[in-house]
Enzyme design. Structure first.
Site, mmCIF file in Angstrom:
data_model
loop_
_atom_site.group_PDB
_atom_site.id
_atom_site.type_symbol
_atom_site.label_atom_id
_atom_site.label_comp_id
_atom_site.label_asym_id
_atom_site.label_seq_id
_atom_site.Cartn_x
_atom_site.Cartn_y
_atom_site.Cartn_z
ATOM 1 N N ASP A 58 0.853 -1.197 0.000
ATOM 2 C CA ASP A 58 0.000 0.000 0.000
ATOM 3 C C ASP A 58 0.880 1.234 0.000
ATOM 4 O O ASP A 58 1.050 1.890 1.017
ATOM 5 C CB ASP A 58 -0.932 -0.018 1.222
ATOM 6 C CG ASP A 58 -1.840 1.201 1.240
ATOM 7 O OD1 ASP A 58 -1.866 1.932 0.231
ATOM 8 O OD2 ASP A 58 -2.510 1.410 2.260
ATOM 9 N N LYS A 60 0.145 3.516 -2.334
ATOM 10 C CA LYS A 60 -0.754 4.454 -3.046
ATOM 11 C C LYS A 60 0.047 5.249 -4.078
ATOM 12 O O LYS A 60 0.093 6.485 -4.060
ATOM 13 C CB LYS A 60 -1.466 5.381 -2.065
ATOM 14 C CG LYS A 60 -2.399 4.624 -1.119
ATOM 15 C CD LYS A 60 -3.279 5.529 -0.325
ATOM 16 C CE LYS A 60 -4.169 4.723 0.611
ATOM 17 N NZ LYS A 60 -3.395 4.058 1.717
ATOM 18 N N ASP A 63 2.541 8.922 -9.116
ATOM 19 C CA ASP A 63 3.590 9.748 -9.726
ATOM 20 C C ASP A 63 3.511 9.625 -11.249
ATOM 21 O O ASP A 63 2.552 9.053 -11.788
ATOM 22 C CB ASP A 63 4.959 9.286 -9.174
ATOM 23 C CG ASP A 63 5.924 10.445 -9.011
ATOM 24 O OD1 ASP A 63 6.105 11.207 -9.992
ATOM 25 O OD2 ASP A 63 6.500 10.604 -7.920
ATOM 26 N N GLY A 169 -12.172 0.743 6.065
ATOM 27 C CA GLY A 169 -13.065 1.676 6.750
ATOM 28 C C GLY A 169 -13.970 1.015 7.775
ATOM 29 O O GLY A 169 -14.766 1.681 8.425
ATOM 30 N N GLN A 173 -13.057 3.333 11.639
ATOM 31 C CA GLN A 173 -13.618 4.450 10.855
ATOM 32 C C GLN A 173 -15.141 4.421 10.802
ATOM 33 O O GLN A 173 -15.766 5.250 10.134
ATOM 34 C CB GLN A 173 -13.038 4.452 9.440
ATOM 35 C CG GLN A 173 -11.544 4.695 9.397
ATOM 36 C CD GLN A 173 -11.005 4.709 7.974
ATOM 37 O OE1 GLN A 173 -11.474 5.444 7.114
ATOM 38 N NE2 GLN A 173 -9.993 3.875 7.716
HETATM 39 O O1 O7E Z 1 -8.945 2.330 9.843
HETATM 40 P P1 O7E Z 1 -8.127 1.099 9.994
HETATM 41 O O2 O7E Z 1 -7.197 1.145 11.147
HETATM 42 O O3 O7E Z 1 -8.977 -0.156 9.960
HETATM 43 O O4 O7E Z 1 -7.140 1.003 8.744
HETATM 44 C C1 O7E Z 1 -7.564 1.160 7.424
HETATM 45 C C2 O7E Z 1 -6.418 0.951 6.481
HETATM 46 O O5 O7E Z 1 -6.875 1.154 5.161
HETATM 47 C C3 O7E Z 1 -5.260 1.909 6.683
HETATM 48 O O6 O7E Z 1 -4.079 1.219 6.309
HETATM 49 C C4 O7E Z 1 -5.537 3.022 5.688
HETATM 50 O O7 O7E Z 1 -4.356 3.647 5.243
HETATM 51 C C5 O7E Z 1 -6.186 2.247 4.561
HETATM 52 N N1 O7E Z 1 -7.145 2.994 3.727
HETATM 53 C C6 O7E Z 1 -8.206 3.641 4.288
HETATM 54 O O8 O7E Z 1 -8.429 3.600 5.498
HETATM 55 N N2 O7E Z 1 -9.049 4.363 3.480
HETATM 56 C C7 O7E Z 1 -8.903 4.429 2.142
HETATM 57 O O9 O7E Z 1 -9.707 5.057 1.480
HETATM 58 C C8 O7E Z 1 -7.855 3.727 1.547
HETATM 59 C C9 O7E Z 1 -7.018 2.967 2.345
HETATM 60 C C10 O7E Z 1 -6.121 2.080 1.714
HETATM 61 O O10 O7E Z 1 -5.613 1.140 2.242
HETATM 62 O O11 O7E Z 1 -5.930 2.275 0.430
HETATM 63 C C11 O7E Z 1 -5.304 1.302 -0.258
HETATM 64 C C12 O7E Z 1 -5.954 -0.039 0.027
#
Ligand code: O7E
EC number: 4.1.1.23
Length: 211
Positions: A58, A60, A63, A169, A173
């Site tokens: 991850d 993201k 670039d 999420g 979250q």
């Molecule tokens: O809220 P948590 O602790 O359950 O963690 C959620 C994880 O998903 C964390 O690593 C965060 O960076 C990631 N994440 C999101 O929470 N929201 C997003 O919109 C996108 C991500 C993510 O992982 O994106 C790539 C998969």
């Protein structure tokens, strides 16, 4: 069946190895990103890979195409089997990640809409729909969509068809695992597992999504 993916956002090698080891029997994959890699170094990837679970990078990636390609190559050489790219950079940048991932026999997922409240400012609605469509056209293996907004996941599913949806999420979250699981292919869970007193038990409690 929905896969359970642990977001291993702890900061040290010791915590990462302990939690990954305890929770591994209940997981389908582990997502590793900047918090752990910056805390413990890229060598942690090789060590966690020893558990035999697929590892998702991850970073993201967001670039220009050449830099995206270099980052993606680095990730696969380190032992990841999938990578996550941002979609807002456009199709040439996304294609660089997708093509490189596929060259390594791996997968690439594209962030279409994020889960946090601020995502509603730029990364949602029509923009998210356009990114999802572009991700399909670029040959991505799937998208990232928010477990905090099940109605948006349903709308994005209409666009991407049978491509995979990985969704973060749940838990910390506010997203509801029972509600989101039937709509997605993989549920990404971090804090409510790795911050639990008993991470293995917390992971096991999400096992119902895998049946
Ligand atoms: O809220 P948590 O602790 O359950 O963690 C959620 C994880 O998903 C964390 O690593 C965060 O960076 C990631 N994440 C999101 O929470 N929201 C997003 O919109 C996108 C991500 C993510 O992982 O994106 C790539 C998969």
């Amino acid at each position: 069946m929905t896969e359970l993916i642990l977001a291993l956002d702890v900061l040290t090698r010791e915590e990462a190895v302990y939690i990954a080891d305890k929770t591994a029997p209940y997981l389908d994959a582990i997502k590793i990103g900047y918090p752990l890699v910056l805390g413990a170094g890229m060598k942690i990837v090789h060590e966690i890979a020893g558990l035999g679970l697929p590892l998702i990078a991850d970073f993201k990636v967001a670039d220009i195409p050449n830099t995206n390609k270099l980052i993606t190559e680095h990730a696969f050489q380190a032992g990841f089997s999938a990578i996550i790219a941002q979609g807002f950079t456009g199709s040439d940048s996304v294609e660089a990640c997708v093509e490189t991932a596929h060259d390594y026999g791996g997968s690439c997922y594209v962030v279409s809409e994020m889960s946090h409240p601020g995502a509603l400012e730029f990364l949602s609605g029509e923009n998210a729909a356009r990114i999802a469509k572009m991700a399909v056209e670029c040959g991505a293996d799937g998208i990232i969509a928010p477990a905090t907004r099940p109605e948006r996941v349903k709308a994005l599913r209409e666009i991407i068809g049978s491509k995979k949806i990985l969704s973060p999420g749940v838990g910390a979250q506010g997203g509801d695992a029972k509600e989101i699981a039937p709509l997605i292919d993989g549920m990404i869970v971090g804090r409510s597992i790795y911050n639990a007193e008993d991470p293995a038990k917390a992971a096991e409690e999400y096992s119902f999504i895998r049946r």
